[in-house]
Motif scaffolding. Structure first.
Motif, PDB file in Angstrom:
ATOM      1  N   LEU A 139       0.803  -1.218   0.000  1.00 53.66           N
ATOM      2  CA  LEU A 139       0.000   0.000   0.000  1.00 53.66           C
ATOM      3  C   LEU A 139       0.840   1.274   0.000  1.00 53.66           C
ATOM      4  N   CYS A 140       2.067   1.184   0.493  1.00 54.71           N
ATOM      5  CA  CYS A 140       2.964   2.354   0.599  1.00 54.71           C
ATOM      6  C   CYS A 140       4.315   1.998  -0.025  1.00 54.71           C
ATOM      7  N   PRO A 141       4.351   1.767  -1.340  1.00 58.68           N
ATOM      8  CA  PRO A 141       5.575   1.253  -1.972  1.00 58.68           C
ATOM      9  C   PRO A 141       6.776   2.191  -1.887  1.00 58.68           C
ATOM     10  N   ASN A 142       6.547   3.474  -1.647  1.00 57.74           N
ATOM     11  CA  ASN A 142       7.661   4.427  -1.586  1.00 57.74           C
ATOM     12  C   ASN A 142       8.051   4.799  -0.159  1.00 57.74           C
ATOM     13  N   ALA A 143       7.536   4.039   0.800  1.00 54.77           N
ATOM     14  CA  ALA A 143       7.902   4.239   2.204  1.00 54.77           C
ATOM     15  C   ALA A 143       8.972   3.226   2.579  1.00 54.77           C
ATOM     16  N   ILE A 144       9.680   3.525   3.623  1.00 57.12           N
ATOM     17  CA  ILE A 144      10.634   2.587   4.214  1.00 57.12           C
ATOM     18  C   ILE A 144       9.871   1.877   5.327  1.00 57.12           C
ATOM     19  N   VAL A 145       9.720   0.559   5.221  1.00 58.75           N
ATOM     20  CA  VAL A 145       8.985  -0.204   6.225  1.00 58.75           C
ATOM     21  C   VAL A 145       9.989  -1.045   7.010  1.00 58.75           C
ATOM     22  N   LEU A 146      10.132  -0.734   8.283  1.00 55.24           N
ATOM     23  CA  LEU A 146      11.063  -1.457   9.138  1.00 55.24           C
ATOM     24  C   LEU A 146      10.375  -2.661   9.770  1.00 55.24           C
ATOM     25  N   PRO A 147      11.153  -3.623  10.259  1.00 52.37           N
ATOM     26  CA  PRO A 147      10.551  -4.794  10.905  1.00 52.37           C
ATOM     27  C   PRO A 147       9.722  -4.381  12.123  1.00 52.37           C
ATOM     28  N   GLY A 148       8.579  -5.011  12.243  1.00 49.19           N
ATOM     29  CA  GLY A 148       7.676  -4.684  13.340  1.00 49.19           C
ATOM     30  C   GLY A 148       7.817  -5.633  14.503  1.00 49.19           C
ATOM     31  N   ILE A 149       6.930  -5.446  15.454  1.00 50.61           N
ATOM     32  CA  ILE A 149       6.891  -6.307  16.629  1.00 50.61           C
ATOM     33  C   ILE A 149       5.451  -6.762  16.842  1.00 50.61           C
ATOM     34  N   ALA A 150       5.316  -8.002  17.276  1.00 47.18           N
ATOM     35  CA  ALA A 150       4.007  -8.552  17.631  1.00 47.18           C
ATOM     36  C   ALA A 150       4.022  -8.847  19.127  1.00 47.18           C
ATOM     37  N   ILE A 151       3.020  -8.360  19.826  1.00 46.05           N
ATOM     38  CA  ILE A 151       2.934  -8.559  21.272  1.00 46.05           C
ATOM     39  C   ILE A 151       1.595  -9.209  21.595  1.00 46.05           C
ATOM     40  N   ARG A 152       1.668 -10.276  22.322  1.00 44.91           N
ATOM     41  CA  ARG A 152       0.453 -10.992  22.718  1.00 44.91           C
ATOM     42  C   ARG A 152      -0.397 -10.089  23.608  1.00 44.91           C
ATOM     43  N   GLY A 153      -1.672  -9.972  23.270  1.00 41.74           N
ATOM     44  CA  GLY A 153      -2.575  -9.088  23.989  1.00 41.74           C
ATOM     45  C   GLY A 153      -2.626  -9.352  25.480  1.00 41.74           C
ATOM     46  N   GLY A 154      -2.552 -10.615  25.871  1.00 38.35           N
ATOM     47  CA  GLY A 154      -2.631 -10.969  27.277  1.00 38.35           C
ATOM     48  C   GLY A 154      -1.470 -10.480  28.116  1.00 38.35           C
ATOM     49  N   VAL A 155      -0.382 -10.004  27.474  1.00 42.46           N
ATOM     50  CA  VAL A 155       0.783  -9.540  28.237  1.00 42.46           C
ATOM     51  C   VAL A 155       1.120  -8.066  27.991  1.00 42.46           C
ATOM     52  N   VAL A 156       0.283  -7.338  27.242  1.00 47.82           N
ATOM     53  CA  VAL A 156       0.647  -5.954  26.918  1.00 47.82           C
ATOM     54  C   VAL A 156       0.850  -5.082  28.149  1.00 47.82           C
ATOM     55  N   ALA A 157       0.093  -5.321  29.186  1.00 48.69           N
ATOM     56  CA  ALA A 157       0.226  -4.486  30.390  1.00 48.69           C
ATOM     57  C   ALA A 157       1.613  -4.606  31.015  1.00 48.69           C
ATOM     58  N   ASP A 158       2.285  -5.731  30.779  1.00 50.40           N
ATOM     59  CA  ASP A 158       3.620  -5.955  31.341  1.00 50.40           C
ATOM     60  C   ASP A 158       4.702  -5.983  30.268  1.00 50.40           C
ATOM     61  N   SER A 159       4.468  -5.308  29.148  1.00 49.70           N
ATOM     62  CA  SER A 159       5.404  -5.418  28.028  1.00 49.70           C
ATOM     63  C   SER A 159       6.322  -4.210  27.862  1.00 49.70           C
ATOM     64  N   ASP A 160       6.393  -3.346  28.864  1.00 47.40           N
ATOM     65  CA  ASP A 160       7.238  -2.147  28.738  1.00 47.40           C
ATOM     66  C   ASP A 160       8.673  -2.484  28.347  1.00 47.40           C
ATOM     67  N   ASN A 161       9.277  -3.500  28.989  1.00 43.72           N
ATOM     68  CA  ASN A 161      10.667  -3.858  28.684  1.00 43.72           C
ATOM     69  C   ASN A 161      10.811  -4.408  27.274  1.00 43.72           C
ATOM     70  N   ILE A 162       9.821  -5.188  26.828  1.00 48.10           N
ATOM     71  CA  ILE A 162       9.836  -5.734  25.462  1.00 48.10           C
ATOM     72  C   ILE A 162       9.769  -4.582  24.461  1.00 48.10           C
ATOM     73  N   VAL A 163       8.863  -3.651  24.693  1.00 51.02           N
ATOM     74  CA  VAL A 163       8.706  -2.508  23.795  1.00 51.02           C
ATOM     75  C   VAL A 163       9.972  -1.659  23.800  1.00 51.02           C
ATOM     76  N   GLN A 164      10.521  -1.411  24.968  1.00 54.74           N
ATOM     77  CA  GLN A 164      11.733  -0.597  25.062  1.00 54.74           C
ATOM     78  C   GLN A 164      12.897  -1.247  24.314  1.00 54.74           C
ATOM     79  N   SER A 165      13.094  -2.547  24.473  1.00 48.88           N
ATOM     80  CA  SER A 165      14.168  -3.252  23.756  1.00 48.88           C
ATOM     81  C   SER A 165      13.959  -3.179  22.257  1.00 48.88           C
ATOM     82  N   TRP A 166      12.734  -3.357  21.816  1.00 48.80           N
ATOM     83  CA  TRP A 166      12.421  -3.289  20.381  1.00 48.80           C
ATOM     84  C   TRP A 166      12.703  -1.892  19.842  1.00 48.80           C
ATOM     85  N   LEU A 167      12.297  -0.860  20.575  1.00 44.70           N
ATOM     86  CA  LEU A 167      12.540   0.504  20.121  1.00 44.70           C
ATOM     87  C   LEU A 167      14.041   0.797  20.007  1.00 44.70           C
ATOM     88  N   LYS A 168      14.823   0.294  20.958  1.00 47.81           N
ATOM     89  CA  LYS A 168      16.284   0.474  20.888  1.00 47.81           C
ATOM     90  C   LYS A 168      16.856  -0.199  19.645  1.00 47.81           C
TER      91      LYS A 168
END
Length: 171
Positions: A139-168
């Protein structure tokens, strides 16, 4: 010039499937992750919201989502990003519905020119894993698409460290 970041997301509040049962969520899983990202890196939040709301009942919503996907629908959105040209990086969040993102995300992606922008997807799910990266590239062929992250819904409330590591890892 400082890079501007947008965190755009679709998220379902209310009835959701979490850890094997239907649960009422006051804040949707994807919204939780979007706000975690904002707390860590800053940026502006944009909620991708449809004019026609989905049914309150979770099972009815999944039926509607299946029809939208099969018919390649583009639900109309309640608002637009007024200054999309100002953003360099877009974190794009969504749940995995039937192996794809909600069709409202297609509406969002088709509403703007993402040429030269970086799109970084994040996805919430209950066991299905990551989806959408290939569709974003299509849908956005001229954009740069970086690898994403998938987080299980049941653990999102405790996923701050996972998100922080991914962002780094994105730097």
């Amino acid at each position: 010039m400082e890079e501007k970041t947008l965190i755009a997301y679709y998220s379902r509040r209310g009835q959701n499937y979490v850890n094997g049962k239907i649960t009422n969520l006051p804040v949707g899983n994807t919204e939780v992750v979007a706000k975690q990202i904002q707390a860590i890196i800053g940026g502006d939040l944009f909620y991708i919201n449809t004019i026609k709301p989905y049914p309150v009942d979770y099972m009815e919503t999944t039926d509607v989502a299946k029809v939208e996907l099969r018919q390649n629908e583009r639900p109309e959105l309640t608002e637009t990003v007024k200054n999309m040209d100002d953003y360099d990086t877009i974190y794009l969040g969504y749940p995995n519905w039937w192996g794809a993102f909600p069709m409202a995300v297609c509406t969002f992606l088709e509403s703007y020119n993402f040429t030269g922008k970086t799109i970084i997807p994040f996805c919430t799910h209950e066991g299905s894993g990551m989806c959408g990266e290939r569709d974003i590239k299509r849908l956005c062929p001229n954009a740069i698409v970086l690898p994403g992250i998938a987080i299980r819904g049941g653990v999102v409330a405790d996923s701050d460290n996972i998100v922080q590591s991914w962002l780094k890892s994105q730097k």
